[in-house]
Design a protein around this motif. Sequence first.
Motif, PDB file in Angstrom:
ATOM      1  N   GLN A   9       0.823  -1.217   0.000  1.00 35.67           N
ATOM      2  CA  GLN A   9       0.000   0.000   0.000  1.00 35.67           C
ATOM      3  C   GLN A   9       0.856   1.266   0.000  1.00 35.67           C
ATOM      4  O   GLN A   9       0.357   2.352  -0.279  1.00 35.67           O
ATOM      5  CB  GLN A   9      -0.982  -0.002   1.175  1.00 35.67           C
ATOM      6  N   TYR A  10       2.138   1.140   0.288  1.00 30.39           N
ATOM      7  CA  TYR A  10       3.040   2.300   0.355  1.00 30.39           C
ATOM      8  C   TYR A  10       4.021   2.358  -0.817  1.00 30.39           C
ATOM      9  O   TYR A  10       4.959   3.147  -0.802  1.00 30.39           O
ATOM     10  CB  TYR A  10       3.815   2.288   1.672  1.00 30.39           C
ATOM     11  N   ARG A  11       3.809   1.534  -1.851  1.00 35.73           N
ATOM     12  CA  ARG A  11       4.674   1.578  -3.031  1.00 35.73           C
ATOM     13  C   ARG A  11       4.481   2.897  -3.777  1.00 35.73           C
ATOM     14  O   ARG A  11       3.470   3.572  -3.617  1.00 35.73           O
ATOM     15  CB  ARG A  11       4.337   0.437  -3.993  1.00 35.73           C
ATOM     16  N   THR A  12       5.459   3.206  -4.613  1.00 35.40           N
ATOM     17  CA  THR A  12       5.355   4.406  -5.443  1.00 35.40           C
ATOM     18  C   THR A  12       4.726   4.056  -6.789  1.00 35.40           C
ATOM     19  O   THR A  12       4.952   2.971  -7.330  1.00 35.40           O
ATOM     20  CB  THR A  12       6.735   5.039  -5.683  1.00 35.40           C
ATOM     21  N   ALA A  13       3.946   4.994  -7.301  1.00 33.71           N
ATOM     22  CA  ALA A  13       3.351   4.837  -8.631  1.00 33.71           C
ATOM     23  C   ALA A  13       2.825   6.186  -9.091  1.00 33.71           C
ATOM     24  O   ALA A  13       2.438   7.033  -8.280  1.00 33.71           O
ATOM     25  CB  ALA A  13       2.213   3.818  -8.612  1.00 33.71           C
TER      26      ALA A  13
END
Length: 176
Positions: free
Chosen positions: A95-99
Amino acid sequence: MSELQKATFAGGCFWCMVTPFEELPGIHGIVSGYTGGHIKNPTYEQVKTGNTGHYEVVEITFDPSLFAYEKLLELYWPQTDPTDDGGQFQDRGTQYRTAIFYHNEEQQELALQSKVELAASGRFTQPIVTEILPASVFYPAEEYHQDYHKKNPKHYKEDREQSGRDEFIDSNWQQS
């Protein structure tokens, strides 16, 4: 006045992704929320488990005639560790990945170009793992998450200091 557009960015905890974009000419609103997952109307409690597939994001409404999408990208990248696919700073999990979630073909092209340019810059020795994805359904986060830094400044400041975000930004994104 040109037609307003949306820009959606995942950069770890959404609380920390609001302040870089607020109070700029042409920015008409910033909403913290969730996108990219497989359940409808997720709650924070569901998203924070990492099992819904959602990212924590900010959705920015902007006037491209006053604030170009390229400028948003220029502000976005230095808020992140684009080489970390396990989350951001102290916040770990999918849920805290970058995109970068694009809303039209032009945004897609500009986001991809900016990613290629960052990779070619030599700023990082590891690969840039930030995904460039089509925007999907956006769900605003609960009201207590909106403008969290203004509603809970003491807790926000403490959380941000503990996260390691500012140290990373200072040591990796300082302009030479």
